[in-house]
Write an enzyme that holds these catalytic residues in place. Structure first.
Site, PDB file in Angstrom:
ATOM      1  N   GLY A  35       0.824  -1.113   0.094  1.00 38.92           N
ATOM      2  CA  GLY A  35      -0.039   0.063   0.099  1.00 38.92           C
ATOM      3  C   GLY A  35       0.776   1.104   0.185  1.00 38.92           C
ATOM      4  O   GLY A  35       0.741   2.343  -0.614  1.00 38.92           O
ATOM      5  N   ASP A  94      -0.542  -0.211  13.097  1.00 40.17           N
ATOM      6  CA  ASP A  94      -0.051  -1.487  12.858  1.00 40.17           C
ATOM      7  C   ASP A  94       0.251  -2.435  13.936  1.00 40.17           C
ATOM      8  O   ASP A  94       0.179  -3.799  13.708  1.00 40.17           O
ATOM      9  CB  ASP A  94       1.039  -1.454  11.854  1.00 40.17           C
TER      10      ASP A  94
HETATM   11  C1  S3P Z   1       2.451   3.562   6.477  1.00 41.13           C
HETATM   12  C2  S3P Z   1       1.192   4.221   7.012  1.00 41.13           C
HETATM   13  C3  S3P Z   1       0.206   3.248   7.508  1.00 41.13           C
HETATM   14  C4  S3P Z   1       0.566   2.070   7.863  1.00 41.13           C
HETATM   15  C5  S3P Z   1       1.284   1.308   6.836  1.00 41.13           C
HETATM   16  C6  S3P Z   1       2.916   2.114   6.370  1.00 41.13           C
HETATM   17  C7  S3P Z   1       3.559   4.360   5.657  1.00 41.13           C
HETATM   18  O1  S3P Z   1      -0.808   3.251   6.659  1.00 41.13           O
HETATM   19  O2  S3P Z   1      -0.405   1.324   8.096  1.00 41.13           O
HETATM   20  O3  S3P Z   1       1.957  -0.146   7.287  1.00 41.13           O
HETATM   21  O4  S3P Z   1       4.561   4.087   5.490  1.00 41.13           O
HETATM   22  O5  S3P Z   1       3.113   5.712   5.417  1.00 41.13           O
HETATM   23  P1  S3P Z   1      -1.867   4.200   6.434  1.00 41.13           P
HETATM   24  O6  S3P Z   1      -1.506   5.545   5.834  1.00 41.13           O
HETATM   25  O7  S3P Z   1      -3.011   3.702   5.401  1.00 41.13           O
HETATM   26  O8  S3P Z   1      -2.566   4.499   7.573  1.00 41.13           O
END
Ligand code: S3P
Length: 418
Positions: free
Chosen positions: A89, A305
């Site tokens: 993501g 997380d």
């Molecule tokens: C992350 C942001 C978080 C986290 C992901 C890593 C990042 O997600 O849960 O594991 O590196 O910016 P969200 O921005 O969807 O909360």
């Protein structure tokens, strides 16, 4: 399938893999900057390898030697690439903003899990800057089309470092100023690294303002990931004593320590220091009698997380716990509200799903049980901790997915992956 036995005692000193969020950013930002940079302590997990592959496809040169990277950036990315973001993501969301800012046409794709996660949350705020991002029904594949951007005021309704970073990365290439506001500050690694790379960036409470900037490559020394250390910290609290070395303790990431304080977990931070603009320390955790806690929306971003693991700790605490304001967990690599509740109940605990969290009646001792990872690395590792802390252990299916963020997790925890 992995057999994981319960253990009466768990003790040790651990060096954990590099921080995933910082590694992604060190690779991506340097790959799009002027000059070259060395990154040490990088996480070589599958998610960060996805970022590395994408940046190479866009024209950056990246050489890897163990956890050390040498990156030669290219401010002008190649057009027309199809970029595979795998399970990550962070890769797809940050890169969408970065590419939109640089007016680079690209198609970003991901695996089945990533393709089911929401992408409108980046497409919509980026459109306020004039970007044209086409999603597939709100999901990947995502197409970025080259459009000139202008600065804008962007208020996001969910605190998300990924969405915030996408907007800031677009904002540094837009004409005028971009001001991003989120409800509660999320992790700020992007802000810190962009500032170190010479960007015109100002943070004011929940808002971040950026102006057009050229990024200069910067060396990064990546601390260990508190999200990976968390599993070993939890085993210290449940079963003995653990020391996790050189862990990143940026205050936007240390919500698990807030949860520890409320649970009554004894811990201390030793050898505190700062490296590359990020705080770090060794974290010592000792076996503690825990009591039930309450956590709400305000607490969530700094422990996002770690929440499945914190819920598991609550299952071993005295009394009832209530965790709310965590609806975001439903759109992670699995629906973590559902998968965490299933895990706790399979281990013999007593957990009820709420729309945005859980209510958990703690039991001190759990008998153990079997669990599938649902191909979610954090559920796999939380399940392994739960089985080790239980009386009879259990069988974990599809635990290999922990390689997303922690390739040698089973070895470190004293297990062979069967
Ligand atoms: C992350 C942001 C978080 C986290 C992901 C890593 C990042 O997600 O849960 O594991 O590196 O910016 P969200 O921005 O969807 O909360």
């Amino acid at each position: 399938m992995q057999r994981i036995d319960g253990r009466g005692y768990f003790e040790g000193e651990f060096t954990l893999p590099g921080d995933k969020s910082i590694t992604h950013r060190a690779i991506m930002f340097n790959a799009g900057a002027e000059g070259e940079a060395f990154v040490t302590g990088a996480l070589m997990g599958e998610d960060c390898l996805s970022t590395m592959d994408c940046m190479r496809a866009l024209g950056a040169e990246i050489e890897a030697d163990g956890q050390s990277l040498h990156i030669k950036g290219t401010p002008n990315f190649r057009q027309g690439q199809r970029l595979n973001c795998g399970n990550s993501g962070t890769t797809i969301r940050l890169l969408t903003g970065f590419l939109a800012g640089k007016q680079v046409q690209a198609t970003l794709v991901g695996d089945a899990s990533l393709s089911s996660r929401p992408m409108k949350r980046v497409a919509e705020p980026l459109s306020l800057l004039g970007a044209e991002i086409q999603t597939t029904d709100g999901h990947a594949p995502v197409c970025v089309l080259p459009k000139p951007l202008r600065g804008a005021k962007v208020d996001i309704s969910v605190s998300s470092a990924q969405v915030k970073s996408a907007v800031l990365l677009a904002g540094i290439s837009a004409d005028g100023e971009t001001i991003l506001t989120e409800p509660i500050p999320s992790r700020d690694h992007t802000e810190r690294m962009l500032a170190a790379m010479g960007a015109d960036i100002r943070v004011d409470g929940n808002s971040v303002a950026v102006k057009k900037s050229n990024l200069q490559a910067v060396d990064v020394c990546v601390p260990a990931d508190i999200s990976s250390a968390a599993y070993f910290m939890a085993l210290g609290a449940l079963k003995g004593k653990t020391l996790c070395k050189n862990v990143g303790v940026n205050p936007t990431r240390t919500g698990i320590l807030t949860a520890f304080e409320r649970l009554g977990v004894r811990y201390s931070l030793l050898h505190r220091g700062v490296s590359g603009g990020e705080e770090k320390a060794d974290i010592l955790v000792e076996k503690s009698d825990m009591r039930g806690i309450s956590l709400t929306a305000q607490d969530v971003p700094a422990m996002i997380d770690e929440l499945p693991l914190i819920a598991l700790l609550c299952a071993f605490a005295d009394g009832e716990s209530r965790i709310t304001g965590a609806k975001e967990l439903r759109v992670k690599e699995s629906d973590r509200i559902r998968t965490t509740a299933e895990l706790i109940n399979r281990l013999g605990g007593d957990c009820t799903e709420l729309p945005d969290g859980w209510s958990i009646r703690g039991k001190r001792k759990l008998r153990g049980g079997d669990m599938d990872s649902y191909l979610d690395h954090r559920i796999a590792m939380t399940a392994a901790v739960g089985m080790i802390a239980s009386e009879n252990g259990g069988n974990l299916s599809r635990g290999e997915c922990c390689a997303i963020s922690f390739p040698d997790f089973f070895e470190k925890i004293g297990l062979k992956l069967g």
